[in-house]
Motif scaffolding. Structure first.
Motif, PDB file in Angstrom:
ATOM      1  N   TRP A 102       9.233   6.525  -5.328  1.00 25.82           N
ATOM      2  CA  TRP A 102       8.655   6.627  -3.990  1.00 25.82           C
ATOM      3  C   TRP A 102       8.137   5.316  -3.441  1.00 25.82           C
ATOM      4  N   SER A 103       7.765   4.388  -4.285  1.00 24.37           N
ATOM      5  CA  SER A 103       7.250   3.116  -3.774  1.00 24.37           C
ATOM      6  C   SER A 103       8.345   2.293  -3.094  1.00 24.37           C
ATOM      7  N   ASP A 123      10.681   4.435   1.104  1.00 24.39           N
ATOM      8  CA  ASP A 123      10.349   4.445   2.515  1.00 24.39           C
ATOM      9  C   ASP A 123      11.064   3.333   3.276  1.00 24.39           C
ATOM     10  N   VAL A 157       1.206   3.464   5.052  1.00 24.50           N
ATOM     11  CA  VAL A 157       2.117   4.528   4.622  1.00 24.50           C
ATOM     12  C   VAL A 157       1.996   5.684   5.607  1.00 24.50           C
ATOM     13  N   GLN A 213       5.315  10.422   2.627  1.00 21.09           N
ATOM     14  CA  GLN A 213       5.105  10.051   1.232  1.00 21.09           C
ATOM     15  C   GLN A 213       4.922  11.301   0.372  1.00 21.09           C
TER      16      GLN A 213
END
Length: 658
Positions: free
Chosen positions: A216-217, A220, A382, A387
């Protein structure tokens, strides 16, 4: 308003489009499934196009239709159920099934969203379009434009549904664009389709899903970069078509006044105007690169840029849909509109988050990407909802792979199951069953994906993002989310005992500490099972026996042993409370075993599988389900007997007669 409808005349017989209206089975529950419900058998189940609202290039690829032996069962059913004259109205144009073509969602707020298709049967809500001369990709490019949607709306009496005759009558076919322009459009469409398939490959309910979610880091910005390039390429298709049909500024202004401006036509902010440098999956066409390099720019003062960033930051944190009318956004798939009138602004719906931001702020997607990247790196910006969605997807996919599920792409590639997949497709959520629990297995995967030294910190990060610890999320949220995500046809079944069958008060002995009334208890028995392994006829019956005789009996035996060891060992409050708790647990487990046995043997209509289209002789006896009957049929006895932590999954299903 100029008369675009007559500018190019009517199509000739030699140079026209035609629509395959698609197959109507007459009995959707019997013949149509989501792909994850049944085996990946292309001889039995064919891909079936779905509408599902506005989408371009690819997407909503999740349905299959029973078409074994050239659709013998569907054809026999239609012939037996309907008058002869209805046959060709339901089994429409079968000669087009499986052909390379494009299709579109018929209910999409008056917006044509062509998608490339090969090897599928067209559904009645997603007709196929073919042309006597134009290649599918070139045809898709023309029909993807605001010009095509504008003309559809002008031809139609309503924007609720795009009717087939209006697509055929579009005055865009009889004067083909030059071969040079068509080639450029086609190459851009192929590029856009690859980009869209890549973005879809991260969606677990899409046919093109590749079984892994990026950490996930990284996801995006990686996703936003591809979205920005996609919309840059789409804007070039719009430009090529308007130029190819020699539309003047007045024509273009009329079109965009009703359909909205393509996001790639908005200006860039100087300094945020180059192709993304993390875009590495595809070779960007030169026409797209040139369009970015030479695009109109505006210069912002320091104050203007700061104010713009503040607006962008607010919208990004608010998440997708924050700038859209909630009624429209929530009901696009069903065709609900505020007004059917032609003449007002009904914008082409944004398909991605970055397109939505671009349209709202009226700045090019490339600039939006660079600003978000800058704020992400400098201030840790974010979008909490995005997220959370991505993190939950990451763990959800991990769970399905642990259970042994494989997506179509894995099956096509004959990819073996990972060595960490469970051998029997049954994973406990509670201690005492002789196997690692689901939470322990996920922690181990965190260590494998991120490094063992980060295992605890990743779990902590997960808890911060989703708002509760991993173990609680698995117990309380995963199954509810999975049911919703997989459209009420879950492939991971969270089977639990019913803790409400006994008194929940703490200290039932009367000698323990009273803590005031009832409290919510965890179920005494809780496992996750893989649907596909659980519904395979006799093998499925064997899985139920395994669940009962191995997992449940082991827990019951341990509970009895501990209970016997505590009896007569003093009268301290803690011992009495533990005895009371074990008594309660044993009652709950015995109730659960009784309900399992009802399903095992199909002892009564409530606990029995009933398939309304099968004869009495064909009905399964006890728990011997046919996976081809679908989740709705096979899950019904379990839902009726309250075997899940949530009450409503598929809803009311017809029961066997007494």
């Amino acid at each position: 308003m100029i008369d675009l409808l007559h500018q190019h005349g009517q199509p000739t017989k030699q140079d026209r489009a035609f629509v395959s209206q698609g197959l109507t089975t007459g009995d959707v529950p019997r013949f149509v499934r989501f792909f994850w419900e049944c085996p990946s058998d292309e001889n039995h189940w064919w891909w079936y196009t779905a509408g599902g609202g506005y989408k371009k290039w690819a997407g909503n690829e999740y349905l299959v239709v029973e078409w074994e032996d050239d659709g013998r069962q569907v054809k026999d059913y239609v012939a037996e159920t309907y008058p002869p004259e209805k046959f060709t109205l339901l089994i429409k144009q079968p000669e087009t099934y499986g052909r390379e073509a494009i299709y579109y969602g018929a209910v999409a707020r008056g917006s044509l969203g062509p998608r490339l298709c090969k090897g599928a049967i067209f559904g009645d809500s997603a007709p196929g379009v073919m042309h006597t001369k134009l290649r599918p990709a070139a045809l898709a490019g023309i029909l993807s434009t605001r010009l095509a949607s504008f003309l559809i709306r002008a031809l139609s009496a309503t924007v609720l549904t795009i009717r087939d005759p209006y697509v055929v009558r579009l005055p865009l076919y009889n004067q083909p664009l030059s071969e040079e322009v068509l080639d450029a459009i086609e190459s851009l469409v192929v590029f856009c389709s690859k980009l869209k398939q890549f973005l879809n490959s991260m969606e677990p309910t899409e046919r093109s899903f590749t079984n892994r979610i990026l950490i996930w880091s990284k996801w995006d910005l990686y996703s936003l970069a591809h979205q920005a390039i996609l919309h840059s390429a789409e804007s070039q298709i719009e430009l090529l078509v308007t130029q190819g049909f020699a539309l003047v500024d007045k024509d273009i202004n009329t079109i965009i006044s009703e359909t909205g401006i393509p996001s790639g036509w908005y200006p860039m902010i100087a300094g945020y105007d180059s192709p993304p440098d993390i875009f590495t999956n595809f070779s960007i066409p030169e026409i797209v690169i040139n369009s970015i390099v030479n695009h109109e720019q505006v210069k912002f003062s320091t104050t203007e840029l700061r104010n713009f960033k503040n607006r962008l930051r607010f919208l990004y944190i608010a998440g997708r849909g924050a700038t859209q009318n909630s009624k429209k956004d929530g009901n696009e798939e069903y065709g609900e509109e505020d007004s059917d009138a032609i003449g007002g602004l009904i914008p082409i719906p944004p398909e991605t988050f970055i397109e939505e931001l671009s349209q709202t702020l009226q700045v090019h997607p490339i600039t939006i990407f660079w600003l978000l990247k800058e704020m992400r790196e400098k201030e840790g910006l974010v979008c909490p909802s995005e997220q959370k969605r991505h993190v939950e997807d990451y763990v959800s996919v991990m769970i399905l792979r642990m259970l042994g599920y494989q997506w179509p792409k894995q099956v096509e590639a004959r990819e073996p199951l990972p060595d960490w997949a469970d051998k029997d497709g049954i994973i406990p959520l509670i201690e005492g069953l002789g196997e690692p629990t689901l939470v322990d297995r996920i922690r181990k995967r965190f260590g494998a994906d991120f490094g063992e030294e980060k295992e605890a910190s990743i779990e902590s990060e997960f808890a911060n993002i989703v708002g509760k610890p991993l173990e609680r999320w698995l117990e309380e949220d995963f199954f509810t989310r999975h049911v919703k995500q997989f459209k009420n046809r879950p492939i991971a079944w969270h089977i639990v005992s019913n803790s409400s069958v006994v008194n929940h008060e703490v200290g039932q002995s009367g000698k323990g500490k009273k803590k005031g009334g009832r409290k919510k208890q965890k179920p005494a028995f809780s496992v996750m099972v893989h649907y596909h392994r659980f519904v395979d006829g006799e093998k499925g019956y064997g899985k139920l026996l395994l669940l009962k005789n191995k997992y449940l009996e082991k827990l019951m035996s341990k509970t009895r042993s501990e209970l016997e060891s505590l009896r007569g060992k003093g009268d301290d409050p803690e011992t009495f409370d533990r005895i009371a708790e074990l008594d309660r647990k044993l009652v709950e487990l015995e109730d659960f075993r009784e309900r399992l046995e009802r399903i095992q043997e199909g002892k009564d209509p409530e606990s029995r599988i009933y398939v309304r289209w099968k004869s009495p002789e064909q009905q399964p006896r006890g728990w011997r389900p046919d996976i081809n009957d679908g989740v709705k049929i096979n899950i019904a006895p379990w839902e009726r007997l309250g075997m899940f932590p949530i009450k409503k999954i598929v809803g009311k299903v017809e029961m066997a007669p007494q």
